[in-house]
Design a protein around this motif. Sequence first.
Motif, mmCIF file in Angstrom:
data_model
loop_
_atom_site.group_PDB
_atom_site.id
_atom_site.type_symbol
_atom_site.label_atom_id
_atom_site.label_comp_id
_atom_site.label_asym_id
_atom_site.label_seq_id
_atom_site.Cartn_x
_atom_site.Cartn_y
_atom_site.Cartn_z
ATOM 1 N N VAL A 103 34.299 7.097 27.876
ATOM 2 C CA VAL A 103 32.996 6.438 27.830
ATOM 3 C C VAL A 103 31.903 7.464 27.553
ATOM 4 O O VAL A 103 31.002 7.243 26.720
ATOM 5 C CB VAL A 103 32.730 5.699 29.160
ATOM 6 N N VAL A 104 31.979 8.619 28.228
ATOM 7 C CA VAL A 104 30.997 9.676 27.990
ATOM 8 C C VAL A 104 31.124 10.209 26.563
ATOM 9 O O VAL A 104 30.119 10.447 25.875
ATOM 10 C CB VAL A 104 31.166 10.799 29.029
ATOM 11 N N SER A 105 32.361 10.409 26.096
ATOM 12 C CA SER A 105 32.571 10.906 24.733
ATOM 13 C C SER A 105 32.027 9.931 23.704
ATOM 14 O O SER A 105 31.433 10.326 22.692
ATOM 15 C CB SER A 105 34.068 11.139 24.485
ATOM 16 N N SER A 106 32.221 8.635 23.953
ATOM 17 C CA SER A 106 31.694 7.633 23.032
ATOM 18 C C SER A 106 30.178 7.730 22.953
ATOM 19 O O SER A 106 29.594 7.656 21.856
ATOM 20 C CB SER A 106 32.115 6.240 23.495
ATOM 21 N N ALA A 107 29.533 7.922 24.124
ATOM 22 C CA ALA A 107 28.080 8.054 24.132
ATOM 23 C C ALA A 107 27.634 9.318 23.404
ATOM 24 O O ALA A 107 26.612 9.328 22.705
ATOM 25 C CB ALA A 107 27.563 8.057 25.568
ATOM 26 N N LEU A 108 28.405 10.402 23.545
ATOM 27 C CA LEU A 108 28.053 11.656 22.870
ATOM 28 C C LEU A 108 28.171 11.515 21.350
ATOM 29 O O LEU A 108 27.327 12.016 20.598
ATOM 30 C CB LEU A 108 28.956 12.787 23.355
ATOM 31 N N VAL A 109 29.225 10.828 20.894
ATOM 32 C CA VAL A 109 29.385 10.628 19.448
ATOM 33 C C VAL A 109 28.241 9.784 18.896
ATOM 34 O O VAL A 109 27.654 10.100 17.856
ATOM 35 C CB VAL A 109 30.748 9.981 19.148
ATOM 36 N N LEU A 110 27.911 8.711 19.619
ATOM 37 C CA LEU A 110 26.791 7.879 19.169
ATOM 38 C C LEU A 110 25.475 8.633 19.250
ATOM 39 O O LEU A 110 24.544 8.371 18.471
ATOM 40 C CB LEU A 110 26.719 6.605 20.010
ATOM 41 N N GLY A 111 25.363 9.586 20.189
ATOM 42 C CA GLY A 111 24.156 10.394 20.275
ATOM 43 C C GLY A 111 23.924 11.246 19.049
ATOM 44 O O GLY A 111 22.790 11.674 18.780
ATOM 45 N N TRP A 144 36.723 -2.584 25.638
ATOM 46 C CA TRP A 144 37.578 -1.694 24.854
ATOM 47 C C TRP A 144 37.082 -1.584 23.417
ATOM 48 O O TRP A 144 37.135 -0.507 22.812
ATOM 49 C CB TRP A 144 39.033 -2.191 24.886
ATOM 50 N N ARG A 145 36.618 -2.681 22.850
ATOM 51 C CA ARG A 145 36.072 -2.604 21.493
ATOM 52 C C ARG A 145 34.824 -1.731 21.451
ATOM 53 O O ARG A 145 34.618 -0.964 20.506
ATOM 54 C CB ARG A 145 35.748 -4.005 20.982
ATOM 55 N N THR A 146 33.995 -1.840 22.485
ATOM 56 C CA THR A 146 32.811 -0.985 22.546
ATOM 57 C C THR A 146 33.201 0.478 22.674
ATOM 58 O O THR A 146 32.615 1.358 22.024
ATOM 59 C CB THR A 146 31.934 -1.400 23.739
ATOM 60 N N LEU A 147 34.218 0.731 23.493
ATOM 61 C CA LEU A 147 34.675 2.109 23.700
ATOM 62 C C LEU A 147 35.198 2.720 22.409
ATOM 63 O O LEU A 147 34.757 3.799 21.985
ATOM 64 C CB LEU A 147 35.755 2.124 24.779
ATOM 65 N N TRP A 148 36.125 2.033 21.773
ATOM 66 C CA TRP A 148 36.710 2.582 20.544
ATOM 67 C C TRP A 148 35.730 2.519 19.380
ATOM 68 O O TRP A 148 35.800 3.334 18.462
ATOM 69 C CB TRP A 148 37.993 1.834 20.200
ATOM 70 N N GLY A 149 34.815 1.573 19.413
ATOM 71 C CA GLY A 149 33.798 1.520 18.360
ATOM 72 C C GLY A 149 32.894 2.741 18.388
ATOM 73 O O GLY A 149 32.517 3.286 17.343
ATOM 74 N N GLY A 150 32.519 3.190 19.600
ATOM 75 C CA GLY A 150 31.706 4.398 19.706
ATOM 76 C C GLY A 150 32.471 5.645 19.324
ATOM 77 O O GLY A 150 31.968 6.512 18.609
#
Length: 497
Positions: A103-111, A144-150
């Motif tokens: 979840v944190v990694s997804s936020a970092l990628v979107l950042g 899960w879609r939100t997680l993998w989407g990010g």
Amino acid sequence: MTAVTSDQQDAVPRPDDTPSGTAPDSPAPGVPGATGPAGTRRDPRVVDRHEPVAFLRAPFAGRTWRGYGFLWLALLLAPFAFAYTVFTVSFTAGIWVTVVGLVVSSALVLGGRGWGSMYRSMVRSMLGADVAAPSPYVRPRGFWRTLWGGLGDATGWRTLLFLFVTFPLAITGFVVSTAFLAVGLGATTHWFWSQFLPLQQTSDGSWHRGASFGTDWFVDTPVRQLGLVLVGMVFLWVWPHVTRAVTYLFRVLTVALLAPTLASLRVADLEESRGRTVEDGDAKLRRIERDLHDGTQARLVAVAMQLGEAKEQLASGSEPTDALALVDQAHASTKEALVELRELARGIHPPALDNGLAVALETLAARTPLPVTVDVDPAVEASGRLAPAVESIAYFCVAELVTNAVKHARASGVYVLVERQGTAPGGRGGRRDRARLRLRVRDDGQGGARVVQPGADGHRSGLAGLAERVRSVDGTFELSSPVGGPTVVTVLLPTDV
């Protein structure tokens, strides 16, 4: 070329394929994929707003100093951007087995999108290049879609690659640019500040004050001072071009990694153009339905009523003269209804196209009140019939442009060129280029035509409708219409759809 003309063909000038004094290849506003001068394709992802700077004015131009300021800012941001990239990649690799970490990694990628927006703003304000922004992130439904989407956000990862690649470029570019500037300023002012340098003794025991090159060579004579000033001026005039080269690399990387890909732009453009084509088709069907209901249907109802009344009069033994008058009215109304039906059918599919595009254009030229000259390349007919959709679009493009020339351009003649392109072998591996149909319509009117995109009221010009129809089959539409004329429209259509 085979010439197909109207009766007043002699009044139409035959211009060259590219008329002098115009820019026929300038892109129409709002039409991606247009080509630039000399056939070079312009990148639709970036718009350069800078004016060229003369060589002698380059060191004093605001563009040069804004570019140097960009290098300063890029240097200050580079360590933080590089650290963000390294932390995101290493954290994602190390925490991959935990859900919370993802979840944190997804936020970092979107950042990374925020970093990309900041660099695009820097390029726009300091380098004078408007770089298109990628499509915004749309959060899918479900955890899960939100997680993998990010985690799988391509825009975020491309931004991280940009931050990684530009770290050494920011340091190297700033050092090189600053070195040229410092050497240039120092050399041109050496004659002044060298008097404050300490005395230095050479091997022969003499004392000198000034910059030294080697052990016994000092710049302390007027001739040497003048020579150093000239060297400094060379560095000062080369420095803007060095700075511009470094900032150009930044701009290229910004377009390549922080802008949407050409494929995504093309897909979005095709989706938009085909959506509008569907809307145009629906509007045309509604118009046909309205014309049939309010015009032809009402007229046929009147015919039925007139025939019914005539039948009643004949059955009642009345004078046949009154019944004959009713039959005459019904007959006239029937002929008018047939004319309306023919006009409706011609708007859907011109009957002349049944015999090919050349014959259809010949018929169009003969029916136009303005002198029209049509040159059709024999290769167009020799290669066989075109796809029906291509023939229809080509015909309606010419018809609309000729109509515009008659109604709005105040032209004295129209010249239409139809030819086939892209059949010669080329490309890698000896592949053949995709065959295309090229239309060029030129009128000698007052010019000033432009493509008006739909506004808040949904209104747009006929040229915008043509551009949308051309783009719906992956074609290109180019307009050149300077005030005073001439107006030149070039359309490229694939021969197969």
